[in-house]
Design a protein around this motif. Structure first.
Motif: not given
Length: 256
Positions: A96, A100, A124, A205
């Motif tokens: 994740t 990003i 993401w 997350s």
């Protein structure tokens, strides 16, 4: 038999008919060398609806933008190592925070560089698609990351049109430590950030966070949809191939 010619006379030639590829979605997965949770989680979700073929890319485990960005150098090579000669339906990248930092489009291009014209996902991209699918605009974020990773997460969610109503952070600095966060710690944290937040959904997350098994309990306790990185990416990988993921017991997203 002393020679290959003599053995060849002994050997009986056989013929065969080739069967088609197994009839289920084929997901090519590039995960991190430090990930202890993603494979375990997806093993519970697959059933007979999908098969996963994976490889790993090196990661130092340091939760810094610089270390996360460095992962990009190995993604295409890791993708090339997945099941030579077997066509994939969709490619997935299992990180994740790196998605990003590196950027969603760049990750997709690196994943599919030598894979032909097939879709790609990452946690993401998948999480944002899941938020929209569930009609959520106000997002509560449970993050294990330090501030320098949380800030771009917050910025990108905001830029995508979501309102981050609260962001709780554990501030963990090594990826391999994220997998050890206990269920009790997660529930305690959610007790702190969710009441009166006005959130439509909570995003937990990180593919290394062992939360998948607790999603249903959290949804029941707080009466709010829960999306984690591993549930979102499996749902989105299936969605990109035109299939609906069916995984009862793992939250609203996977039991539509």
């Amino acid at each position: 038999m002393q020679t290959i010619e003599e053995f060849q006379k002994f050997e009986t030639p056989l013929t065969h008919v080739q069967s088609p590829r197994i009839d289920r979605v084929h997901i090519g997965l590039v995960q991190l060398s430090t990930d202890h949770s993603l494979e375990m989680d997806w093993a519970k979700l697959l059933g007979t609806q999908a098969g996963v073929f994976s490889s790993r890319v090196y990661y130092s485990s340091e939760m810094t933008p610089e270390a996360l960005d460095q992962i990009a150098t190995g993604i295409s090579e890791a993708s090339d190592l997945i099941a030579t000669g077997l066509p994939m339906d969709v490619m997935a990248f299992g990180c994740t925070s790196a998605s990003i930092i590196i950027g969603e489009e760049k990750v997709a291009n690196l994943l599919t560089k030598n894979r032909g014209d097939i879709p790609a996902t990452n946690p993401w991209t998948a999480a944002q698609a899941a938020f929209k699918h569930l009609g959520a605009k106000k997002i509560a974020v449970f993050s294990p990351y330090p501030t320098e990773v949380n800030f771009p997460l917050y910025q990108q969610l905001t830029n995508a049109g979501f309102e981050v109503v609260v962001l709780g952070s554990l501030g963990i600095e090594k990826d391999t430590d994220i997998t050890t966060v206990s269920k009790e710690s997660m529930l305690e944290a959610l007790d702190k950030i969710l009441p009166d937040s006005g959130a439509d959904l909570v995003f937990m997350s990180c593919t290394n966070l062992r939360v998948l098994d607790h999603i249903q309990e959290i949804e029941d306790k707080f009466d709010i949809p829960v999306v984690c990185s591993n549930s979102a990416m499996f749902w989105h990988a299936m969605h990109l191939t035109g299939k609906a993921a069916q995984c009862p017991g793992y939250g609203r997203l996977l039991n539509q």
